[in-house]
Scaffold this motif. Structure first.
Motif, PDB file in Angstrom:
ATOM      1  N   THR A 128      -7.195   3.853  -8.434  1.00  0.00           N
ATOM      2  CA  THR A 128      -6.169   2.879  -8.047  1.00  0.00           C
ATOM      3  C   THR A 128      -6.114   2.731  -6.532  1.00  0.00           C
ATOM      4  OG1 THR A 128      -4.846   3.424 -10.001  1.00  0.00           O
ATOM      5  CG2 THR A 128      -3.705   2.326  -8.186  1.00  0.00           C
ATOM      6  N   LEU A 129      -6.196   3.842  -5.834  1.00  0.00           N
ATOM      7  CA  LEU A 129      -6.172   3.826  -4.378  1.00  0.00           C
ATOM      8  C   LEU A 129      -7.357   3.036  -3.816  1.00  0.00           C
ATOM      9  CD1 LEU A 129      -4.376   5.023  -2.145  1.00  0.00           C
ATOM     10  CD2 LEU A 129      -5.998   6.925  -1.990  1.00  0.00           C
ATOM     11  N   THR A 176       2.585   5.298  -7.652  1.00  0.00           N
ATOM     12  CA  THR A 176       1.425   5.729  -8.424  1.00  0.00           C
ATOM     13  C   THR A 176       1.348   7.255  -8.477  1.00  0.00           C
ATOM     14  OG1 THR A 176       0.181   3.733  -7.839  1.00  0.00           O
ATOM     15  CG2 THR A 176      -1.089   5.613  -8.610  1.00  0.00           C
ATOM     16  N   THR A 177       1.656   7.898  -7.343  1.00  0.00           N
ATOM     17  CA  THR A 177       1.697   9.368  -7.327  1.00  0.00           C
ATOM     18  C   THR A 177       2.754   9.884  -8.298  1.00  0.00           C
ATOM     19  OG1 THR A 177       1.022   9.363  -5.005  1.00  0.00           O
ATOM     20  CG2 THR A 177       1.978  11.398  -5.865  1.00  0.00           C
ATOM     21  N   LEU A 221       1.429   3.641  -3.272  1.00  0.00           N
ATOM     22  CA  LEU A 221       1.015   5.033  -3.121  1.00  0.00           C
ATOM     23  C   LEU A 221       2.123   5.968  -3.635  1.00  0.00           C
ATOM     24  CD1 LEU A 221      -1.233   6.859  -1.965  1.00  0.00           C
ATOM     25  CD2 LEU A 221       0.030   6.872   0.191  1.00  0.00           C
ATOM     26  N   PHE A 240       0.832  -1.205   0.000  1.00  0.00           N
ATOM     27  CA  PHE A 240       0.000   0.000   0.000  1.00  0.00           C
ATOM     28  C   PHE A 240       0.869   1.258   0.000  1.00  0.00           C
ATOM     29  CE2 PHE A 240      -2.009   3.360   2.560  1.00  0.00           C
ATOM     30  CZ  PHE A 240      -3.110   3.638   1.762  1.00  0.00           C
TER      31      PHE A 240
END
Length: 348
Positions: A126-127, A58-59, A55, A51
């Motif tokens: 996505t989150l 992806t950011t 995160l 996770f």
């Protein structure tokens, strides 16, 4: 057809991700489902790490895709260049496991020519999938890799003991023996992967408890003993039957392997606290193990074909016995500590 908890939880995570995506009124819910599939991990620790790592990447991917779409358009060459950049950065920051899902985000964001609203939407989608997988993993049948590890140790030993008992006597059909050996190799690799997971978790703890450190020592020795046993199978398969042997040689190797298998089983019973107090077989085994190797060396006959191959097999068997002695000492130490802790609790 195999059906396990992880398969079931992956399906549940996808379902939850799709429902949440609809509830939050995302234009498309497919991205959340894809993220949920990637995010399902074998342990709660891995889920949390994934996770956090996802995160981060992806950011980073969404920002680079947004800039790439604004500055370079959404041509195939531009998309490819941004993907290369994202992969390089992810590898540099040790986030290789998150690359696949990050690239999906990059491609979809660049397809929208760098619109920031779409990039934000894709990021939240996505989150949603990652959070869905994380929640399902900790709520529905939480993974218990340590209990699974011990159970798998017992199953792998059962397979190993069967193959070792029939390796020298050559009683099992070759096709069956080969299939069983391949299955055993796969099972030992699975155990090694689980141990690597425990080791990873242990390293992340700033101050691991003494009991947890002891447990890791036990896990490592249990795994090493099975690996040494498998090395014996490999040595027998590659070298034993190519050597010119007598019936006495076959009997010597077969009887010593039988003794080691029984000894291995006794040690596992010690870990389960199923043996009477003061049960200890390590010293006589040490003598027998040395005697077996000496007998093999003394029986060398240069006139016989492939005699040196027998030493390769004998060395593997001796190494297996030596590892069992170490495992036995660990078992005795664990039982002694457990007894002392019980006495301390009783006095308190």
């Amino acid at each position: 057809m195999a059906f396990g908890a992880r398969i079931f939880k992956t399906g549940m995570a996808v379902t939850l991700a799709l429902y949440l995506a609809e509830l939050l009124h995302f234009p498309s819910s497919v991205g959340a489902a894809i993220a949920a599939i990637f995010a399902m991990q074998p342990s709660i620790y891995r889920s949390w790490r994934y996770f956090l790592d996802q995160l981060t990447t992806t950011t980073m991917g969404a920002v680079l895709a947004l800039l790439g779409g604004m500055l370079l358009s959404n041509s195939p060459i531009a998309v490819g260049l941004v993907c290369i950049l994202v992969i390089m950065i992810s590898m540099k920051i040790n986030r290789a496991d998150t690359i696949s899902l990050t690239l999906v985000t990059v491609i979809t964001v660049m397809e929208a020519s760098g619109e920031w609203q779409f990039a934000l939407n894709r990021f939240l989608l996505t989150l949603t999938g990652i959070v869905s997988a994380f929640l399902i993993n900790i709520i529905v049948v939480p993974p218990k890799p340590r209990k699974q590890y011990i159970k798998q140790i017992e199953n792998v030993f059962a397979s190993l003991s069967l193959l070792l008992r029939t390796a020298v006597s050559h009683e099992m059909k070759e096709s069956v023996f080969r299939d069983e050996k391949l299955a055993l190799e796969s099972s030992i690799k699975s155990l090694a992967d689980k141990y690597a997971l425990f080791e990873e978790e242990q390293k992340q703890l700033k101050r691991a408890k003494y009991s947890q450190t002891r447990q890791m020592v036990v896990y490592k020795n249990l795994l090493s003993s099975l690996q040494k046993g498998f090395d014996v199978l490999e040595a027998v398969d590659r070298h034993y039957f190519q050597a010119d042997r007598s019936e006495e040689t076959d009997a010597l190797f077969d009887s010593h392997l039988e003794q080691l298998i029984k000894y291995h089983q006794l040690i596992l019973l010690k870990f389960e606290d199923k043996l009477k107090p003061n049960t200890n077989e390590s010293e006589p085994l040490g003598d027998e193990n040395d005697g077996f190797l000496n007998s093999t060396i003394m029986g060398y006959n240069a006139e016989k074909i492939g005699q040196l191959r027998l030493y390769v097999v004998a060395a593997a068997i001796y190494d297996y016995g030596y590892q069992l002695e170490r495992l036995d000492k660990v078992a005795d130490q664990m039982n002694r500590i457990a007894t002392e802790e019980k006495e301390t609790d009783r006095e308190a």
